[in-house]
Scaffold this motif. Structure first.
Motif, PDB file in Angstrom:
ATOM      1  N   GLN A 146     -67.407  14.924  69.532  1.00 46.32           N
ATOM      2  CA  GLN A 146     -68.758  15.186  68.812  1.00 46.32           C
ATOM      3  C   GLN A 146     -68.941  16.827  68.685  1.00 46.32           C
ATOM      4  N   GLU A 147     -68.218  17.559  69.487  1.00 44.70           N
ATOM      5  CA  GLU A 147     -68.595  19.026  69.307  1.00 44.70           C
ATOM      6  C   GLU A 147     -67.582  19.361  68.075  1.00 44.70           C
ATOM      7  N   HIS A 148     -66.779  18.910  67.956  1.00 44.54           N
ATOM      8  CA  HIS A 148     -65.659  19.374  66.748  1.00 44.54           C
ATOM      9  C   HIS A 148     -66.272  18.682  65.606  1.00 44.54           C
ATOM     10  N   THR A 177     -69.378  18.469  64.836  1.00 42.82           N
ATOM     11  CA  THR A 177     -70.577  19.154  64.386  1.00 42.82           C
ATOM     12  C   THR A 177     -70.266  20.541  64.116  1.00 42.82           C
ATOM     13  N   ILE A 178     -68.909  21.190  64.475  1.00 43.23           N
ATOM     14  CA  ILE A 178     -68.386  22.420  63.852  1.00 43.23           C
ATOM     15  C   ILE A 178     -67.908  22.082  62.484  1.00 43.23           C
ATOM     16  N   PHE A 179     -67.403  21.150  62.488  1.00 44.77           N
ATOM     17  CA  PHE A 179     -66.798  20.567  60.931  1.00 44.77           C
ATOM     18  C   PHE A 179     -67.899  20.592  60.126  1.00 44.77           C
ATOM     19  N   GLU A 180     -69.102  19.640  60.226  1.00 46.95           N
ATOM     20  CA  GLU A 180     -70.257  19.396  59.387  1.00 46.95           C
ATOM     21  C   GLU A 180     -70.708  21.005  58.943  1.00 46.95           C
ATOM     22  N   ALA A 181     -70.783  21.820  59.900  1.00 47.16           N
ATOM     23  CA  ALA A 181     -71.487  23.278  59.526  1.00 47.16           C
ATOM     24  C   ALA A 181     -70.576  24.077  58.638  1.00 47.16           C
ATOM     25  N   LEU A 182     -69.081  23.938  58.753  1.00 41.53           N
ATOM     26  CA  LEU A 182     -68.054  24.421  57.811  1.00 41.53           C
ATOM     27  C   LEU A 182     -68.275  23.815  56.622  1.00 41.53           C
ATOM     28  N   LYS A 183     -68.543  22.393  56.499  1.00 48.31           N
ATOM     29  CA  LYS A 183     -68.449  21.586  55.214  1.00 48.31           C
ATOM     30  C   LYS A 183     -69.662  22.361  54.475  1.00 48.31           C
ATOM     31  N   LYS A 184     -70.670  22.575  55.026  1.00 42.87           N
ATOM     32  CA  LYS A 184     -72.069  22.971  54.509  1.00 42.87           C
ATOM     33  C   LYS A 184     -71.851  24.500  54.019  1.00 42.87           C
ATOM     34  N   ARG A 185     -70.708  25.246  54.523  1.00 39.92           N
ATOM     35  CA  ARG A 185     -70.519  26.459  54.264  1.00 39.92           C
ATOM     36  C   ARG A 185     -71.827  27.236  55.092  1.00 39.92           C
ATOM     37  N   ASP A 186     -71.972  26.765  56.387  1.00 41.16           N
ATOM     38  CA  ASP A 186     -73.110  27.495  56.695  1.00 41.16           C
ATOM     39  C   ASP A 186     -72.605  28.445  58.159  1.00 41.16           C
ATOM     40  N   ALA A 230     -74.731  28.155  61.440  1.00 41.72           N
ATOM     41  CA  ALA A 230     -74.645  27.068  62.024  1.00 41.72           C
ATOM     42  C   ALA A 230     -73.271  26.727  62.870  1.00 41.72           C
ATOM     43  N   ALA A 231     -72.016  27.334  62.127  1.00 42.55           N
ATOM     44  CA  ALA A 231     -70.786  27.105  62.525  1.00 42.55           C
ATOM     45  C   ALA A 231     -70.791  27.965  63.847  1.00 42.55           C
ATOM     46  N   ALA A 232     -71.037  28.976  63.892  1.00 39.43           N
ATOM     47  CA  ALA A 232     -70.812  29.867  64.963  1.00 39.43           C
ATOM     48  C   ALA A 232     -71.741  29.208  66.247  1.00 39.43           C
ATOM     49  N   SER A 233     -72.924  28.825  65.866  1.00 38.11           N
ATOM     50  CA  SER A 233     -73.964  28.160  66.926  1.00 38.11           C
ATOM     51  C   SER A 233     -73.067  26.831  67.511  1.00 38.11           C
ATOM     52  N   SER A 234     -72.448  26.136  66.730  1.00 38.96           N
ATOM     53  CA  SER A 234     -71.901  24.751  67.129  1.00 38.96           C
ATOM     54  C   SER A 234     -70.455  25.266  67.893  1.00 38.96           C
ATOM     55  N   HIS A 253     -69.698  24.599  72.037  1.00 42.61           N
ATOM     56  CA  HIS A 253     -68.453  23.883  72.139  1.00 42.61           C
ATOM     57  C   HIS A 253     -67.636  24.763  73.338  1.00 42.61           C
ATOM     58  N   LEU A 254     -67.028  26.107  72.939  1.00 43.95           N
ATOM     59  CA  LEU A 254     -66.495  26.772  73.923  1.00 43.95           C
ATOM     60  C   LEU A 254     -67.227  27.129  75.243  1.00 43.95           C
ATOM     61  N   ASN A 255     -68.508  27.275  75.121  1.00 40.59           N
ATOM     62  CA  ASN A 255     -69.490  27.611  76.345  1.00 40.59           C
ATOM     63  C   ASN A 255     -69.256  26.232  77.287  1.00 40.59           C
ATOM     64  N   HIS A 256     -69.299  25.228  76.640  1.00 40.47           N
ATOM     65  CA  HIS A 256     -69.150  23.923  77.486  1.00 40.47           C
ATOM     66  C   HIS A 256     -67.729  24.027  78.249  1.00 40.47           C
ATOM     67  N   VAL A 257     -66.818  24.329  77.412  1.00 41.11           N
ATOM     68  CA  VAL A 257     -65.395  24.389  78.177  1.00 41.11           C
ATOM     69  C   VAL A 257     -65.256  25.310  79.081  1.00 41.11           C
ATOM     70  N   ARG A 258     -65.904  26.707  78.779  1.00 42.34           N
ATOM     71  CA  ARG A 258     -65.864  27.616  79.910  1.00 42.34           C
ATOM     72  C   ARG A 258     -66.542  27.283  81.067  1.00 42.34           C
TER      73      ARG A 258
END
Length: 234
Positions: A195-197, A199-208, A211-215, A219-224
């Motif tokens: 799901q986290e991936h 969300t990242i993809f959708e932000a990239l698809k919107k060229r935002d 939103a891409a940085a936030s998502s 994701h990475l903070n969850h992993v950390r």
């Protein structure tokens, strides 16, 4: 009169700490000028004697250095410093930080947050199609999806189309994978990661880029958080 014995408290010496010290010593051969890029290292037997470590510890350190592109091991010829290591200061710095898991995590976050922001502005339709295909593949592989996960992040990094930064992502992801292998992180949540991936993809698809940085941060903070929790338990 019997003297009461004091209870001594000491932390156990972890094997990865020893391997990290070996990495430091081998890098020192390069930074001190004793050896140069392309030079052959002493044999494993010679290194174990020089460093006073066991062969398994030495091999663990050499594997880390090879993963980061600092050395090359050639069958029946020996181990060599990479010819172009002088142009890869990032790999050297990464090698010197081997075992410093929090720093590796922070370096990955810093690099990928910048890359995903630029990717949102530059990503091509073909690269978006590749990311979508990787998400489909990740959805189908619930048990063994780490290679797909890695390729998803690599694709985003290369979508930023910045040759200076492209040379940094592979050694950093290699070091991150080595880190996870060392601490045996087993509590991976496939559905959350997927799901986290997405969300990242959708932000990239919107060229935002925001939103891409936030998502990507979430994701990475969850992993950390999972990695640091595992470290505190060990």
């Amino acid at each position: 009169m019997e003297v009461e014995k004091k209870e001594l408290r000491m932390k156990s010496v972890k094997r990865q700490t020893m391997a990290k010290q070996v990495v430091d010593q081998i890098i020192e051969l390069l930074t001190s000028g004793q050896l140069n890029p392309g030079d052959k290292l002493p044999t494993e037997s010679e290194l174990t004697e020089l460093l006073y470590v066991s062969r398994p510890v030495l091999r663990e350190a050499l594997s880390s250095l090879e993963t980061m592109g600092v050395i090359q091991r050639k069958t029946r010829e020996g181990t060599y410093f990479a010819n172009k290591i002088g142009s890869k200061p990032f790999s050297i710095m990464l090698a010197l930080s081997a075992g410093d898991i929090p720093s590796v995590m922070e370096a990955r976050m810093a690099l990928e947050l910048g890359l995903v922001t630029m990717a949102a502005e530059k990503i091509t339709d073909d690269q978006l199609e590749l990311l979508e295909a990787l998400l489909t593949s990740m959805s189908d592989h619930k048990e063994d999806y780490l290679d797909i996960d890695r390729e998803f992040h690599r694709t985003i990094a290369f979508s930023a189309n910045n040759p200076i930064l492209e040379g940094s992502i592979d050694p950093l992801l290699n070091m991150f994978d080595e880190t996870l292998n060392q601490i045996s992180l087993t509590d991976r949540d496939h559905s959350v990661t997927l799901q986290e991936h997405r969300t990242i993809f959708e932000a990239l698809k919107k060229r935002d880029p925001i939103a891409a940085a936030s998502s990507m941060y979430l994701h990475l903070n969850h992993v950390r958080a999972k990695v640091l929790k595992k470290l505190n338990e060990s």
